[in-house]
Enzyme design. Structure first.
Site, PDB file in Angstrom:
ATOM      1  N   HIS B  58      13.777  70.193  30.317  1.00 59.89           N
ATOM      2  CA  HIS B  58      15.111  70.033  30.409  1.00 59.89           C
ATOM      3  C   HIS B  58      15.904  71.463  30.183  1.00 59.89           C
ATOM      4  O   HIS B  58      15.649  71.756  29.059  1.00 59.89           O
ATOM      5  CB  HIS B  58      15.437  68.811  29.751  1.00 59.89           C
ATOM      6  CG  HIS B  58      16.907  68.414  29.886  1.00 59.89           C
ATOM      7  ND1 HIS B  58      17.384  68.011  30.939  1.00 59.89           N
ATOM      8  CD2 HIS B  58      18.187  68.736  28.971  1.00 59.89           C
ATOM      9  CE1 HIS B  58      18.961  67.803  30.795  1.00 59.89           C
ATOM     10  NE2 HIS B  58      19.047  68.058  29.509  1.00 59.89           N
ATOM     11  N   GLN B  63      23.613  78.013  30.091  1.00 56.91           N
ATOM     12  CA  GLN B  63      24.257  77.955  28.875  1.00 56.91           C
ATOM     13  C   GLN B  63      23.486  79.281  27.960  1.00 56.91           C
ATOM     14  O   GLN B  63      23.761  79.301  26.564  1.00 56.91           O
ATOM     15  CB  GLN B  63      23.841  76.494  28.335  1.00 56.91           C
ATOM     16  CG  GLN B  63      24.843  75.664  28.943  1.00 56.91           C
ATOM     17  CD  GLN B  63      24.636  74.054  28.387  1.00 56.91           C
ATOM     18  OE1 GLN B  63      24.168  73.930  27.439  1.00 56.91           O
ATOM     19  NE2 GLN B  63      25.126  73.236  29.375  1.00 56.91           N
ATOM     20  N   TYR B 123      23.776  71.250  37.237  1.00 59.86           N
ATOM     21  CA  TYR B 123      25.067  70.665  37.601  1.00 59.86           C
ATOM     22  C   TYR B 123      26.309  71.644  37.994  1.00 59.86           C
ATOM     23  O   TYR B 123      27.135  71.369  38.281  1.00 59.86           O
ATOM     24  CB  TYR B 123      25.263  69.614  36.626  1.00 59.86           C
ATOM     25  CG  TYR B 123      25.691  70.196  35.145  1.00 59.86           C
ATOM     26  CD1 TYR B 123      26.926  70.760  34.852  1.00 59.86           C
ATOM     27  CD2 TYR B 123      24.833  69.968  34.316  1.00 59.86           C
ATOM     28  CE1 TYR B 123      27.023  71.056  33.555  1.00 59.86           C
ATOM     29  CE2 TYR B 123      24.913  70.332  32.935  1.00 59.86           C
ATOM     30  CZ  TYR B 123      26.117  70.770  32.682  1.00 59.86           C
ATOM     31  OH  TYR B 123      26.401  71.165  31.345  1.00 59.86           O
ATOM     32  N   GLU B 233      22.712  60.367  24.288  1.00 62.56           N
ATOM     33  CA  GLU B 233      22.855  61.403  23.709  1.00 62.56           C
ATOM     34  C   GLU B 233      23.645  61.455  22.715  1.00 62.56           C
ATOM     35  O   GLU B 233      23.637  61.855  21.366  1.00 62.56           O
ATOM     36  CB  GLU B 233      23.015  63.173  24.298  1.00 62.56           C
ATOM     37  CG  GLU B 233      22.955  64.041  23.160  1.00 62.56           C
ATOM     38  CD  GLU B 233      23.276  65.426  24.041  1.00 62.56           C
ATOM     39  OE1 GLU B 233      23.504  65.582  25.266  1.00 62.56           O
ATOM     40  OE2 GLU B 233      23.086  66.524  23.426  1.00 62.56           O
ATOM     41  N   HIS B 267      16.923  62.652  26.024  1.00 65.87           N
ATOM     42  CA  HIS B 267      17.580  62.350  24.563  1.00 65.87           C
ATOM     43  C   HIS B 267      17.243  61.391  24.047  1.00 65.87           C
ATOM     44  O   HIS B 267      16.319  61.135  23.160  1.00 65.87           O
ATOM     45  CB  HIS B 267      19.401  62.712  24.840  1.00 65.87           C
ATOM     46  CG  HIS B 267      19.506  64.131  24.972  1.00 65.87           C
ATOM     47  ND1 HIS B 267      19.081  65.221  24.529  1.00 65.87           N
ATOM     48  CD2 HIS B 267      20.509  64.624  26.242  1.00 65.87           C
ATOM     49  CE1 HIS B 267      19.702  66.294  25.261  1.00 65.87           C
ATOM     50  NE2 HIS B 267      20.584  66.068  26.139  1.00 65.87           N
ATOM     51  N   ASP B 317      17.056  72.646  26.806  1.00 67.26           N
ATOM     52  CA  ASP B 317      18.462  72.100  27.004  1.00 67.26           C
ATOM     53  C   ASP B 317      19.437  73.375  26.754  1.00 67.26           C
ATOM     54  O   ASP B 317      19.559  73.913  27.933  1.00 67.26           O
ATOM     55  CB  ASP B 317      18.557  71.097  25.833  1.00 67.26           C
ATOM     56  CG  ASP B 317      20.018  70.448  26.280  1.00 67.26           C
ATOM     57  OD1 ASP B 317      20.388  70.354  27.247  1.00 67.26           O
ATOM     58  OD2 ASP B 317      20.170  69.393  25.253  1.00 67.26           O
TER      59      ASP B 317
END
Lengths: 431, 431
Positions: B58, B63, B123, B233, B267, B317
């Site tokens: 994941h 980011q 996304y 989460e 999560h 993540d």
């Protein structure tokens, strides 16, 4: 050693990375000046940023011998106490050569990871009963690796409250308060008071009576030495003290002692917030060891009491993993996971990374009574060089470089360290 | 690529490090044979041990642009939701070149850290509204770095349950189920089905209605593709679902869908143990992201439900830190800290490290539908080479080497990776 000058691309001066800073190191290994380069500028450490060297406030170097051990649970879940049996097996098996090798390995890994001072909480004293032969071995290994050491010479008298020592614990025995101080003074004369100094460390309320702890503490105050003790790492210890003293260990200590700034309580995992606040407001400091506390399943302490600057430090404890940057971020993450919010240890301006770095530098220096933790004249020239070319730090602007180092990098970004102005590159052979 | 052979000092074969193993790689990048070297032995990778490559189940690669950001709390404590505002600011600012650079950096750091496959939960689709221009950029960056990728193409329709998308969220928008599948099929034709494959990923119950989730899931089953979703989460998400559906998200999913082995819930921080048991017993799998969950202050999930082999995986993540070995140990430490005991994730024989490695290899491969995670014929030749000369691993016997790697080392002990038999040394330039 002759005076020398150190210059990196960026240097951490009291909360900011500054370019163009030259650090002049005196012949004794202290910083003499910090400022713009004069006349002949020193060669620049290209692609590096300098921080104050990390201070590892709480270590048991010999436990490097357990690397990868104690992680099998054929009989189901384990605990701190079952892990302690594995550690006692190691203690039983150690000879002088092995101890020396393990200490060199541990101290070498520490320098590789950016640590310049270690507080070695040393309770494994004896090769043969009563000989204290292992004390010098630890100091010797530290000197060979060139790490600054504060030997926190442990007092260890009982196996648990009021119970005699058993088995492997006999290698920890201190014969009496008089015998303890005799050895302490012998070591104090043998150390140079600069790269090697001594502290006073009753192991815990399990291993020393309250009366002994008080006598040791008063003497430590008189001698102006740091005083360290394991406090409330496990619920079992709290329960034993409740049964014996009617109070938790931290409450008993606050009641019995005139707590001052030289007292460092290690762990405080299960400390009642009221006791913690009382201890901290008297000037006491605490040392956490996130990786070891995670590995041993201790729990996450409540750090909601106000923490003055310098009152928090970090230790690698069991040395199962030596990675101060990882410890720093998980110190904050533990609090975040416990409270389900972010920014638990933010400083007065809302910045967390400065608090974490302070724990690993200023706080550790304070806890160990060492003039370090800042890049400033008069302090030891103990520095860590961070590799700005590490991929983890690529394209990070200077104003959030500290955050990127502490939250986003690790041992692989440590280029090397200076201790008293002497350079060691990460990865240099140590053992 | 012609067939080649790889041989290290030690190779991890189904639970044990064995010496003298040769891995033969076929022209398509799969392992053809594993065994004793025949005839002309291949040159040995001296001082290294081979493990199956780590699978990062994941990731949100973009980011990486937040490295070191979002750690200031001038207004007091923060939360997942305040962090999300910082992330949305980054989203607003991204152009194609920056996204490409960030993905290359993230994927390069992953390979440096031992990751050979990434499940990219993608996304951030649009440069201009509706253009899906960013999808290919992610795939392109992965190809350039040579990391195997499963693009978990996200469906994102609402800002929270029943609410329209706002601000930066518009860059995530999928126009409709039909429009989603049209783009999905276009990407599916453009990927090679080997180094690059596709999965189906409604973002969360916040971003997709239950009816849409069911339709997407049925189509994913029909197409035999992995199906991933963020689940519980944050407590806020649970509360929103309780208000909208009268049930927590996991309960709503178990009620609405015929859960099978291709469903990975990411999560599950606040998942009720009964819902978790129901989901797992139906064959669902879970993915945890310890460093990000720590950083975001999510909390520590309850993993006391029985976990079948392969039902647990790990993700980086937010990519605030890319360090799978650190993630593995903190997966276990989180459970130890939560329950105050050791050995939380021990396998049937009481060994924890094997469970942690399985999460990062077998579990991730299962969750992503990739034939990886084991060094065995027919699997991809995706391997990580661990540097046995790393000081952290000195003097560790082979029988506890895995434990020493996972509990006692980190990125600095990763020598390099093979993806489909192609070598990349840690530290090679990537961006």
């Amino acid at each position: 050693m002759s005076p020398s000058a150190i210059q990196a691309e960026l240097t951490w001066i009291d909360g900011t990375f500054l370019p163009g800073i030259q650090i002049t190191v005196g012949p004794g290994g202290r910083i003499e000046a910090v400022g713009a380069p004069e006349e002949a500028p020193s060669p620049i450490l290209r692609g590096t940023a300098l921080l104050p060297g990390f201070v590892n406030t709480h270590s048991h170097a010999f436990q490097r011998g357990l690397r990868g051990a104690g992680e099998d649970f054929p009989a189901g879940a384990g605990s701190f106490w079952s892990w302690r049996e594995a550690m006692y097996s190691l203690v039983d098996s150690l000879d002088a050569d092995t101890l020396h090798r393990l200490c060199r390995q541990a101290f070498g890994e520490m320098r590789d990871a950016g640590i310049t001072t270690v507080g070695e909480f040393h309770y494994l004293h004896h090769r043969e009963p009563g000989d204290f032969a292992f004390d010098e071995i630890v100091l010797q290994a530290a000197a060979e690796v060139g790490i600054r050491i504060v030997l926190l010479q442990a007092y260890y008298a009982t196996g648990s409250i009021g119970k005699p020592l058993e088995g492997a614990q006999r290698r920890f025995a201190t014969p009496s308060l008089e015998g303890y101080w005799r050895q302490w003074e012998r070591l104090d004369l043998a150390t140079d008071g600069a790269t090697q100094t001594l502290g006073v460390a009753p192991h815990s309320v399990r291993a020393a009576g309250l009366g002994e702890i008080r006598e040791l503490y008063e003497e430590a105050i008189r001698r102006r030495r740091p005083f360290h003790m394991h406090v409330e790492e496990q619920r079992g210890e709290v329960e034993q003290a409740m049964a014996a003293y009617g109070r938790a260990p931290m409450a008993a200590l606050c009641d019995s002692l005139d707590i001052a700034g030289n007292f460092t309580a290690v762990h405080c995992t299960h400390t009642d917030p009221r006791d913690m606040a009382r201890f901290l407001s008297a000037g006491g400091t605490i040392c956490l060891c996130p990786a070891t506390e995670g590995n041993l399943g201790d729990g996450i302490p409540d750090l909601s009491s106000p923490l003055a600057s310098g009152s928090l430090s970090l230790g690698s404890d069991s040395n199962l993993r030596i990675a101060p940057v990882e410890e720093m971020r998980w110190l904050e993450y533990g609090q975040r996971l416990r409270g389900e919010f972010r920014g638990a240890l933010a400083d007065g301006r809302g910045r967390v990374a400065t608090t974490l770095l302070a724990a690993a530098t200023v706080g550790g220096s304070h806890a160990l009574g060492v003039e370090g933790g800042r890049i400033a004249p008069g302090h030891w020239a103990d520095l860590v060089a961070v590799d700005l070319r590490a991929p983890a730090l690529a394209d990070v602007p200077a104003e959030r470089l500290l955050e990127a180092i502490l939250f986003g990098s690790g041992n692989e970004a440590i280029a090397g360290t200076y201790v008293g102005g002497r350079w060691r590159e990460t990865g240099a052979p140590s053992a």
